[in-house]
Design an enzyme around this catalytic site. Structure first.
Site, mmCIF file in Angstrom:
data_model
loop_
_atom_site.group_PDB
_atom_site.id
_atom_site.type_symbol
_atom_site.label_atom_id
_atom_site.label_comp_id
_atom_site.label_asym_id
_atom_site.label_seq_id
_atom_site.Cartn_x
_atom_site.Cartn_y
_atom_site.Cartn_z
ATOM 1 N N ASP A 189 0.811 -1.221 0.000
ATOM 2 C CA ASP A 189 0.000 0.000 0.000
ATOM 3 C C ASP A 189 0.846 1.273 0.000
ATOM 4 O O ASP A 189 1.994 1.273 0.438
ATOM 5 C CB ASP A 189 -0.862 0.044 1.270
ATOM 6 N N ASP A 190 0.205 2.329 -0.434
ATOM 7 C CA ASP A 190 0.606 3.734 -0.234
ATOM 8 C C ASP A 190 1.610 4.271 -1.257
ATOM 9 O O ASP A 190 1.968 5.431 -1.188
ATOM 10 C CB ASP A 190 1.144 3.998 1.188
ATOM 11 N N HIS A 222 -6.218 3.187 -3.868
ATOM 12 C CA HIS A 222 -6.075 3.438 -2.424
ATOM 13 C C HIS A 222 -6.407 4.895 -2.094
ATOM 14 O O HIS A 222 -5.890 5.447 -1.133
ATOM 15 C CB HIS A 222 -4.646 3.069 -1.990
ATOM 16 N N HIS A 273 -5.513 9.508 0.703
ATOM 17 C CA HIS A 273 -5.457 8.624 1.871
ATOM 18 C C HIS A 273 -6.269 9.097 3.079
ATOM 19 O O HIS A 273 -5.817 9.005 4.230
ATOM 20 C CB HIS A 273 -3.982 8.421 2.274
ATOM 21 N N TYR A 316 -6.718 2.752 6.205
ATOM 22 C CA TYR A 316 -6.955 2.328 7.606
ATOM 23 C C TYR A 316 -7.963 1.180 7.691
ATOM 24 O O TYR A 316 -8.417 0.835 8.783
ATOM 25 C CB TYR A 316 -7.421 3.513 8.477
ATOM 26 N N HIS A 340 3.670 -2.219 3.189
ATOM 27 C CA HIS A 340 3.718 -0.864 2.608
ATOM 28 C C HIS A 340 5.015 -0.690 1.840
ATOM 29 O O HIS A 340 6.105 -0.822 2.435
ATOM 30 C CB HIS A 340 3.593 0.179 3.723
#
Ligand code: NI
Length: 195
Positions: free
Chosen positions: A6-7, A56, A60, A97, A150
């Site tokens: 992710d991210d 995503h 965020h 989250y 991540h």
């Protein structure tokens, strides 16, 4: 089982793509829209390598704090950025989250997106320790698991070779989320694993 990252995308994503290529492993990347807009070539490299891309959100946020229009904007703008960078329109999203509610589900369904959560949280962003990441994977991963990591942290990418070696040694085949689900996720539904 499926490794998910992710991210990104950022420079660490590029390093990770090299490791995954060396190991012949496909993974799934849940990308942040504004980072895709900043690093379109990295997003494209991930797609070109055969990894699955997921949405995503743009910046965020906790989507449960937004109204339906706000949720739609976060997801639709990211769909556009990923399509522009890679030519691919994601069919999966991961809410930041892991926070979702009925509005998030409904808007996601309207946009053709299923919600992909996880059943193994490595907490890599918190401890930043490759050995701890491996330990958590060892203790919690089962057939059908979706592992959350991540790709923006160097310590997370540092863990990947050992994580792959361990999982393959246990007999797991590492696949994309789409492959894990047999290509049968439905828009607006929520998934925590392939079981
Ligand atoms: Ni995230």
């Amino acid at each position: 089982m499926a490794l998910t990252f992710d991210d990104g995308p950022n420079a660490q994503t590029s390093r990770l793509l090299g490791i995954l290529a060396d190991r012949g492993v496909k993974a799934t990347f849940f990308m942040v829209g504004q980072s895709v807009a900043s690093n379109p070539a990295i997003a494209r490299a991930a797609a070109d390598a055969g990894h699955q891309l997921g949405n995503h959100t743009w910046r965020h946020p906790d989507l449960t704090t937004l109204d339906a229009a706000g949720v739609r904007d976060q997801l639709a703008s990211t769909e556009n950025a990923i399509e522009e960078a890679t030519g691919i329109v994601p069919t999966i999203q991961r809410p930041p989250y892991g926070a979702w509610d009925e509005t998030v589900k409904s808007v996601s369904g309207d946009l053709g997106l299923s919600l992909i959560l996880w059943d193994v949280d490595t907490l890599d962003w918190q401890h930043r320790d490759p050995a701890k990441t491996l330990e958590i994977v060892k203790a919690n991963t089962h057939r059908g698991s979706i592992v959350l990591m991540h790709d923006i942290h160097s310590t997370s990418v540092d863990a990947v070779n050992d994580v792959i070696s361990y999982l393959q040694g246990e007999g797991h085949t590492l696949v994309t989320v789409d492959q894990l689900m047999g290509g049968s996720t439905s828009p607006g539904s929520v998934y925590y694993s392939g079981r």
